[in-house]
Design an enzyme around this catalytic site. Structure first.
Site, PDB file in Angstrom:
ATOM      1  N   LYS A   1      44.670  38.859  41.035  1.00 16.09           N
ATOM      2  CA  LYS A   1      45.439  38.498  42.224  1.00 16.09           C
ATOM      3  C   LYS A   1      46.900  38.964  42.152  1.00 16.09           C
ATOM      4  CE  LYS A   1      42.521  35.167  44.458  1.00 16.09           C
ATOM      5  NZ  LYS A   1      41.613  34.220  43.837  1.00 16.09           N
TER       6      LYS A   1
ATOM      7  N   ASP B   1      41.207  30.601  33.204  1.00 15.92           N
ATOM      8  CA  ASP B   1      41.139  31.491  34.361  1.00 15.92           C
ATOM      9  C   ASP B   1      42.453  31.336  35.112  1.00 15.92           C
ATOM     10  OD1 ASP B   1      40.855  32.680  36.805  1.00 15.92           O
ATOM     11  OD2 ASP B   1      38.824  31.950  37.171  1.00 15.92           O
TER      12      ASP B   1
ATOM     13  N   PHE C   1      36.306  27.730  40.518  1.00 16.46           N
ATOM     14  CA  PHE C   1      35.946  29.029  41.101  1.00 16.46           C
ATOM     15  C   PHE C   1      36.344  30.143  40.145  1.00 16.46           C
ATOM     16  CE2 PHE C   1      36.571  32.852  43.651  1.00 16.46           C
ATOM     17  CZ  PHE C   1      35.354  32.902  44.312  1.00 16.46           C
TER      18      PHE C   1
HETATM   19  C1  LIG Z   1      40.193  34.564  43.430  1.00 20.56           C
HETATM   20  C2  LIG Z   1      39.749  34.003  42.120  1.00 20.56           C
HETATM   21  C3  LIG Z   1      38.778  34.654  41.331  1.00 20.56           C
HETATM   22  C4  LIG Z   1      38.049  35.895  41.815  1.00 20.56           C
HETATM   23  O1  LIG Z   1      38.882  36.999  41.915  1.00 20.56           O
HETATM   24  P1  LIG Z   1      38.350  38.318  42.692  1.00 20.56           P
HETATM   25  O2  LIG Z   1      39.474  39.280  42.544  1.00 20.56           O
HETATM   26  O3  LIG Z   1      38.057  37.898  44.083  1.00 20.56           O
HETATM   27  O4  LIG Z   1      37.120  38.745  41.996  1.00 20.56           O
HETATM   28  C5  LIG Z   1      38.469  34.129  40.104  1.00 20.56           C
HETATM   29  N1  LIG Z   1      39.065  33.002  39.653  1.00 20.56           N
HETATM   30  C6  LIG Z   1      39.992  32.350  40.377  1.00 20.56           C
HETATM   31  C7  LIG Z   1      40.636  31.140  39.816  1.00 20.56           C
HETATM   32  C8  LIG Z   1      40.357  32.818  41.640  1.00 20.56           C
HETATM   33  O5  LIG Z   1      41.254  32.142  42.369  1.00 20.56           O
END
Ligand SMILES: *Cc1c(COP(=O)(O)O)cnc(C)c1O
Length: 405
Positions: A254, A225, A140
């Site tokens: 986050k 990521d 994700f």
């Molecule tokens: C939550 C998340 C995202 C997206 O972040 P947003 O602030 O919602 O755009 C991208 N990568 C990972 C691994 C995430 O957990």
């Protein structure tokens, strides 16, 4: 001015776009790892706003940073720079592999910047042939059209017309599957060091080393990521630090802002230099308010005591969940790292993670799910041990209620 409507859950369906389906509970205030709703019911927070509230709610240092900066200057645009952004960038550079930082407002935006930078780098250094992006199934990376297409669940990216091109997906923790796809035409490999949304699945150390080696062999950039895994969540400041593998680009969001929206992309100078003036940008990215709060989060989280405590607290969770499981036998596996923990439901409860979440809420406990069959815990990194214990008591009650139904 009086309100001629009542602010309750029903109003959501009247006035909000229906892309979410929130619970009936509306939190109105929080303190540390506790939250209270409109009726003043108390909840222990094991969810942390989806791994965001890294220092709990209304941490005094964050409130103070927000108030201080809020009385100085909120926004200047990127036509000017500002002190909090420069201070935060300097701290990030000094404490990671990175030499350059780009600020934005969310995880998706950080990944969007990383992917655009990788494409630009490949085009300028190697040529048009090198545009392939490889990511992983169940991964994700956010909801912009580029990042959601790089994400490994077509259910999220289908239904919006033609997708950004030359993006493929390998199997996570399966090096052979990456080997079969990667070539000199690969521009970048994007990976989470631990798949969060995809079910709290840690990468094997050997696999992640192999991914780095394959990227090196084919001159592809490795993008970590760390939107969910970074900023202390896994017990290291960034997860790469515990894996013995250094990425070329790293994204953070986050927990970085502890609840204030901010994202960051970190990289090396020789890669960063391809985002020349005018090639990318964001009106709010790096604004003084967000950076002042993130700097306060940094100052607390990136300390030996807090990072070491995360691993102690992690063990309290794992021991507590194992003890509950010994009684009720609901989980097949309890896994994760630091304070990102997943409990996989057994055969009998497959697909029922949301029902467990609701049972927990009824007992005064906020938890998360990761997919249909994994319950996820992502509490504050400084959650008091008493709150872990009390939350686990409530969780056990929820499990007892649910399994005795
Ligand atoms: C939550 C998340 C995202 C997206 O972040 P947003 O602030 O919602 O755009 C991208 N990568 C990972 C691994 C995430 O957990």
């Amino acid at each position: 001015m009086s309100e001629h409507f009542s602010v309750e859950r029903g109003l959501f369906d009247d006035v909000m776009v229906p892309n979410y389906s929130p619970s009936a509970v509306i939190p109105v205030r929080g303190q540390g790892s506790r939250v209270w709703d409109q009726q003043d019911n108390e909840y222990i927070d094991f969810a942390g706003g989806i791994a965001v509230s890294s220092l709990g709610h209304c941490h005094p240092a964050l409130v103070s940073a927000l108030k201080d900066q809020g009385e100085k200057i909120w926004h200047v645009s990127n036509l000017l720079t500002n002190e909090p952004a420069l201070r935060l960038a300097k701290k990030l550079v000094d404490s990671t592999f990175a030499e350059k930082v780009y600020f934005c407002n969310s995880g998706a935006e950080a990944n969007e910047a990383a992917l655009k930078l990788a494409r630009r780098w490949a085009l300028e250094v190697h040529g048009e042939h090198k545009s392939q992006i490889i990511a992983f199934k169940q991964g994700f990376h956010g909801r912009t059209f580029f990042t959601v297409t790089v994400g490994g669940q077509t259910a999220y990216s289908d239904g919006f017309g033609p997708k950004p091109g030359n993006i493929t997906h390998a199997e996570y923790n399966n090096l052979e599957s990456l080997k079969a796809l990667i070539s000199d035409n690969t521009c970048a490999v994007m990976i989470e060091p631990l798949q969060g949304e995809g079910g709290v699945v840690p990468a094997d150390a050997e696999f992640i080393k192999g991914v780095r080696e394959l990227c090196d062999q084919h001159n592809a950039l490795l993008i970590f990521d760390e939107v969910q895994t970074g900023f202390g969540r896994l017990g290291e400041f960034y997860a790469y630090m515990g894996l013995g593998v250094t990425p070329d680009i790293l994204t953070s969001a986050k927990g970085l802002g502890g609840g204030f929206p901010i994202g960051a992309m970190l990289t090396k100078t020789n890669i960063a230099k391809h985002l020349t003036v005018g090639t990318h940008g964001s009106t709010y990215g790096g604004n003084p308010l967000a950076c002042a709060v993130a700097e306060a989060v940094f100052d607390i989280v990136n300390t030996e005591t807090v990072l070491a405590d995360i691993n102690k607290k992690s063990q309290l969770f794992i021991d507590g969940l194992n003890a509950i499981n010994a009684k009720y036998n609901v989980f097949t596996e309890i896994r994760g790292k630091g304070l990102l923990i997943g409990a996989e439901l057994g055969q009998q409860y497959q697909g029922k993670a949301v029902a467990f979440l609701n049972a927990a809420m009824a007992e005064g406990l906020l938890v998360l799910v990761a997919g249909a069959s994994v319950i996820r815990f992502a509490p504050s990194l400084v959650i008091p041990d008493e709150d872990i214990a009390l939350g686990l008591v409530r969780f056990e009650k929820a499990i007892a209620n649910f399994t005795q139904q």
